[in-house]
Design a protein around this motif. Structure first.
Motif, PDB file in Angstrom:
ATOM      1  N   ASP A 232      12.814 -37.470 -23.019  1.00 44.22           N
ATOM      2  CA  ASP A 232      12.584 -38.750 -22.362  1.00 44.22           C
ATOM      3  C   ASP A 232      12.304 -39.775 -23.457  1.00 44.22           C
ATOM      4  O   ASP A 232      12.494 -39.492 -24.642  1.00 44.22           O
ATOM      5  N   ASP A 233      11.844 -40.939 -23.092  1.00 44.87           N
ATOM      6  CA  ASP A 233      11.658 -41.992 -24.085  1.00 44.87           C
ATOM      7  C   ASP A 233      10.551 -41.666 -25.076  1.00 44.87           C
ATOM      8  O   ASP A 233      10.522 -42.203 -26.187  1.00 44.87           O
ATOM      9  N   ASP A 234       9.625 -40.795 -24.679  1.00 36.97           N
ATOM     10  CA  ASP A 234       8.448 -40.548 -25.514  1.00 36.97           C
ATOM     11  C   ASP A 234       8.469 -39.192 -26.230  1.00 36.97           C
ATOM     12  O   ASP A 234       8.087 -39.095 -27.390  1.00 36.97           O
ATOM     13  N   GLU A 235       8.901 -38.140 -25.534  1.00 34.29           N
ATOM     14  CA  GLU A 235       8.785 -36.798 -26.104  1.00 34.29           C
ATOM     15  C   GLU A 235      10.040 -35.971 -25.854  1.00 34.29           C
ATOM     16  O   GLU A 235      10.718 -36.156 -24.844  1.00 34.29           O
ATOM     17  N   TRP A 236      10.302 -35.061 -26.787  1.00 30.51           N
ATOM     18  CA  TRP A 236      11.441 -34.170 -26.677  1.00 30.51           C
ATOM     19  C   TRP A 236      10.961 -32.730 -26.705  1.00 30.51           C
ATOM     20  O   TRP A 236      10.052 -32.386 -27.462  1.00 30.51           O
ATOM     21  N   LEU A 237      11.585 -31.881 -25.897  1.00 30.84           N
ATOM     22  CA  LEU A 237      11.320 -30.451 -25.921  1.00 30.84           C
ATOM     23  C   LEU A 237      12.440 -29.769 -26.688  1.00 30.84           C
ATOM     24  O   LEU A 237      13.603 -29.816 -26.294  1.00 30.84           O
ATOM     25  N   LEU A 238      12.079 -29.147 -27.809  1.00 33.29           N
ATOM     26  CA  LEU A 238      13.036 -28.430 -28.635  1.00 33.29           C
ATOM     27  C   LEU A 238      12.748 -26.935 -28.583  1.00 33.29           C
ATOM     28  O   LEU A 238      11.603 -26.520 -28.435  1.00 33.29           O
ATOM     29  N   VAL A 239      13.784 -26.134 -28.706  1.00 33.72           N
ATOM     30  CA  VAL A 239      13.641 -24.684 -28.797  1.00 33.72           C
ATOM     31  C   VAL A 239      14.305 -24.231 -30.090  1.00 33.72           C
ATOM     32  O   VAL A 239      15.432 -24.647 -30.400  1.00 33.72           O
ATOM     33  N   MET A 240      13.581 -23.399 -30.846  1.00 32.12           N
ATOM     34  CA  MET A 240      14.113 -22.870 -32.098  1.00 32.12           C
ATOM     35  C   MET A 240      14.502 -21.404 -31.917  1.00 32.12           C
ATOM     36  O   MET A 240      13.859 -20.674 -31.177  1.00 32.12           O
ATOM     37  N   ARG A 241      15.530 -21.011 -32.638  1.00 27.72           N
ATOM     38  CA  ARG A 241      15.947 -19.614 -32.627  1.00 27.72           C
ATOM     39  C   ARG A 241      16.361 -19.232 -34.038  1.00 27.72           C
ATOM     40  O   ARG A 241      17.114 -19.966 -34.687  1.00 27.72           O
ATOM     41  N   GLU A 242      15.865 -18.114 -34.505  1.00 26.67           N
ATOM     42  CA  GLU A 242      16.218 -17.629 -35.830  1.00 26.67           C
ATOM     43  C   GLU A 242      17.377 -16.648 -35.714  1.00 26.67           C
ATOM     44  O   GLU A 242      17.380 -15.771 -34.859  1.00 26.67           O
ATOM     45  N   SER A 243      18.349 -16.804 -36.578  1.00 26.43           N
ATOM     46  CA  SER A 243      19.517 -15.913 -36.560  1.00 26.43           C
ATOM     47  C   SER A 243      19.819 -15.473 -37.982  1.00 26.43           C
ATOM     48  O   SER A 243      20.052 -16.295 -38.863  1.00 26.43           O
ATOM     49  N   SER A 244      19.787 -14.195 -38.209  1.00 21.97           N
ATOM     50  CA  SER A 244      20.114 -13.674 -39.528  1.00 21.97           C
ATOM     51  C   SER A 244      21.622 -13.595 -39.697  1.00 21.97           C
ATOM     52  O   SER A 244      22.337 -13.148 -38.807  1.00 21.97           O
ATOM     53  N   ASP A 245      22.100 -14.004 -40.866  1.00 20.83           N
ATOM     54  CA  ASP A 245      23.535 -13.943 -41.156  1.00 20.83           C
ATOM     55  C   ASP A 245      23.919 -12.649 -41.866  1.00 20.83           C
ATOM     56  O   ASP A 245      25.069 -12.477 -42.260  1.00 20.83           O
ATOM     57  N   GLN A 246      22.961 -11.738 -42.016  1.00 21.40           N
ATOM     58  CA  GLN A 246      23.255 -10.533 -42.762  1.00 21.40           C
ATOM     59  C   GLN A 246      24.351  -9.697 -42.097  1.00 21.40           C
ATOM     60  O   GLN A 246      25.204  -9.108 -42.769  1.00 21.40           O
ATOM     61  N   ALA A 247      24.349  -9.676 -40.755  1.00 23.15           N
ATOM     62  CA  ALA A 247      25.383  -8.918 -40.049  1.00 23.15           C
ATOM     63  C   ALA A 247      26.773  -9.495 -40.343  1.00 23.15           C
ATOM     64  O   ALA A 247      27.754  -8.753 -40.484  1.00 23.15           O
ATOM     65  N   VAL A 248      26.846 -10.822 -40.442  1.00 25.57           N
ATOM     66  CA  VAL A 248      28.127 -11.462 -40.750  1.00 25.57           C
ATOM     67  C   VAL A 248      28.565 -11.108 -42.172  1.00 25.57           C
ATOM     68  O   VAL A 248      29.727 -10.785 -42.420  1.00 25.57           O
ATOM     69  N   ILE A 249      27.620 -11.165 -43.106  1.00 24.26           N
ATOM     70  CA  ILE A 249      27.943 -10.823 -44.499  1.00 24.26           C
ATOM     71  C   ILE A 249      28.435  -9.384 -44.599  1.00 24.26           C
ATOM     72  O   ILE A 249      29.431  -9.088 -45.278  1.00 24.26           O
ATOM     73  N   ASP A 250      27.742  -8.488 -43.905  1.00 22.15           N
ATOM     74  CA  ASP A 250      28.162  -7.077 -43.935  1.00 22.15           C
ATOM     75  C   ASP A 250      29.570  -6.910 -43.368  1.00 22.15           C
ATOM     76  O   ASP A 250      30.390  -6.146 -43.913  1.00 22.15           O
ATOM     77  N   ALA A 251      29.849  -7.614 -42.265  1.00 23.50           N
ATOM     78  CA  ALA A 251      31.168  -7.486 -41.632  1.00 23.50           C
ATOM     79  C   ALA A 251      32.265  -8.060 -42.516  1.00 23.50           C
ATOM     80  O   ALA A 251      33.363  -7.480 -42.637  1.00 23.50           O
ATOM     81  N   VAL A 252      31.988  -9.205 -43.172  1.00 22.88           N
ATOM     82  CA  VAL A 252      32.975  -9.805 -44.075  1.00 22.88           C
ATOM     83  C   VAL A 252      33.231  -8.875 -45.259  1.00 22.88           C
ATOM     84  O   VAL A 252      34.377  -8.677 -45.682  1.00 22.88           O
ATOM     85  N   GLY A 253      32.136  -8.299 -45.769  1.00 27.37           N
ATOM     86  CA  GLY A 253      32.293  -7.375 -46.891  1.00 27.37           C
ATOM     87  C   GLY A 253      33.140  -6.175 -46.522  1.00 27.37           C
ATOM     88  O   GLY A 253      34.013  -5.747 -47.291  1.00 27.37           O
ATOM     89  N   ALA A 254      32.900  -5.619 -45.331  1.00 30.96           N
ATOM     90  CA  ALA A 254      33.662  -4.450 -44.882  1.00 30.96           C
ATOM     91  C   ALA A 254      35.129  -4.798 -44.653  1.00 30.96           C
ATOM     92  O   ALA A 254      36.033  -4.006 -44.959  1.00 30.96           O
ATOM     93  N   ALA A 255      35.375  -5.996 -44.117  1.00 31.37           N
ATOM     94  CA  ALA A 255      36.746  -6.398 -43.799  1.00 31.37           C
ATOM     95  C   ALA A 255      37.606  -6.543 -45.049  1.00 31.37           C
ATOM     96  O   ALA A 255      38.809  -6.230 -45.036  1.00 31.37           O
ATOM     97  N   PHE A 256      36.992  -7.008 -46.145  1.00 37.01           N
ATOM     98  CA  PHE A 256      37.765  -7.276 -47.357  1.00 37.01           C
ATOM     99  C   PHE A 256      37.494  -6.284 -48.493  1.00 37.01           C
ATOM    100  O   PHE A 256      38.001  -6.465 -49.602  1.00 37.01           O
ATOM    101  N   GLY A 257      36.709  -5.246 -48.201  1.00 36.44           N
ATOM    102  CA  GLY A 257      36.430  -4.245 -49.220  1.00 36.44           C
ATOM    103  C   GLY A 257      35.605  -4.782 -50.377  1.00 36.44           C
ATOM    104  O   GLY A 257      35.842  -4.433 -51.538  1.00 36.44           O
ATOM    105  N   LEU A 258      34.622  -5.640 -50.080  1.00 33.89           N
ATOM    106  CA  LEU A 258      33.803  -6.264 -51.112  1.00 33.89           C
ATOM    107  C   LEU A 258      32.485  -5.516 -51.287  1.00 33.89           C
ATOM    108  O   LEU A 258      32.003  -4.848 -50.368  1.00 33.89           O
ATOM    109  N   THR A 259      31.901  -5.659 -52.468  1.00 39.72           N
ATOM    110  CA  THR A 259      30.549  -5.154 -52.658  1.00 39.72           C
ATOM    111  C   THR A 259      29.579  -6.065 -51.913  1.00 39.72           C
ATOM    112  O   THR A 259      29.953  -7.168 -51.464  1.00 39.72           O
TER     113      THR A 259
END
Length: 322
Positions: A232-259
């Motif tokens: 509204d004009d005075d206050e905002w309700l925000l929600v935070m969420r933490e997301s680790s990117d480690q799963a993405v890094i692992d998947a990219v590494g596996a897909a391309f045969g990277l260390t």
């Protein structure tokens, strides 16, 4: 339970602040008979200390006191995130408009005039405590469902209240536990989008650090995602969420045969980071990053940063993590 806090399962807690002993005695006896746990303070400094220690459910605050007056006490309480949620009812013999306005500007939710009428005080307290209790239950419910939520004042980005989960995330990722400047810029942009009837976009902050105690080489990238739920004009309700990117890094590494390290380098390359940036994030030198990228290019069958980043981004998109 914090040190000095009082168990609210037995009774609601009221802090009375007044430098006149007779006023304190009358209110103390009446509230005690009504089943409240009553704390008292005879000056502003003591009031601030008792409020911080006991976290009362409501404060009855004398406006005019020697030293730190009630208006300043209220301002300090409202400026502190720990005590900002406590409703403050001013007690004053000053009924001129300027003093009433001062009471509300300082953060008071109501005022009663002296001489004090006990039944009126009890009635007003009941209304404001019910509202504060509902707000507290709402915050607890958000935490119970895993929502790290906070209300931010639109004018200056100051946090009005936050759930323990939200406080924990902020303290984990930011040294002073405060919102970074990027959030303020995003909020202003979101305000413009809403005025123009456009859909909201979440803010995604990529955070390489997960704690100062962890060696840089072992730190893993995380994302802190902010979404706007109400405004509204005075206050905002925000929600935070933490997301680790480690799963993405692992998947990219596996897909391309990277260390593991090559996958991390490619990940940050796709995020638009320079060799120096990547070195700072991973705790290594730009020269080492350059050498690792040469290995990455060879394994991916590409010759440029752009081509490598494109392949990585396509993989991330396929994983639904873009």
């Amino acid at each position: 339970m914090p040190a000095g806090a009082i168990d609210r399962n037995t009774a609601d807690v009221v802090l009375i602040v007044d430098d006149v002993p007779d006023n304190l005695a009358v209110l103390h006896d009446a509230l005690d008979e009504s089943g409240y746990t009553v704390l008292i303070a005879t000056d502003g400094e003591t009031a601030l200390q008792r409020a911080a220690q006991a976290m009362p459910d409501i404060i009855l605050l004398d406006a005019m006191m020697p030293g730190i007056d009630g208006f300043e006490v209220a301002r300090r309480l409202k400026a502190d995130e720990e005590t900002a949620h406590i409703p403050i009812v001013f007690m004053t013999g000053l009924t001129e408009t300027e003093h009433v306005v001062s009471a509300f500007n300082a953060g008071g939710v109501d005022y009663v005039t002296k001489p004090i009428r006990v039944q009126e005080v009890l009635a007003r307290m009941s209304v404001h405590m019910q509202g504060a209790r509902q707000a507290r239950h709402a915050r607890n419910a958000l935490d119970a469902f895993g929502h790290a939520s906070l209300v931010v004042r639109a004018a200056d980005g100051r946090i009005v209240w936050q759930t323990p989960l939200a406080r924990g995330l902020l303290e984990k990722h930011f040294p002073d536990g405060r919102l970074p400047s990027e959030v303020g810029s995003w909020m202003r942009a979101e305000g413009e989008r809403r005025l123009n009837g456009q859909p909201s976009h979440p803010l995604v902050l990529s955070l390489a650090r997960q704690g100062a105690e962890q060696p840089a080489a072992l730190q893993r990238p995380h994302r802190l995602i902010f979404t706007l739920h109400e405004a509204d004009d005075d206050e905002w309700l925000l929600v935070m969420r933490e997301s680790s990117d480690q799963a993405v890094i692992d998947a990219v590494g596996a897909a391309f045969g990277l260390t593991a390290r090559e996958a991390e380098v490619l990940y940050w390359l796709a995020k638009g980071k320079t060799n120096r940036d990547i070195g700072d994030i991973l705790g290594t030198s730009p020269a080492t990053v350059k050498k690792q990228l040469e290995h990455v290019y060879q394994k991916l069958g590409v010759e440029t940063r752009t081509a490598a980043a494109s392949l990585a981004m396509n993989r991330v998109g396929a994983l639904g993590q873009g």
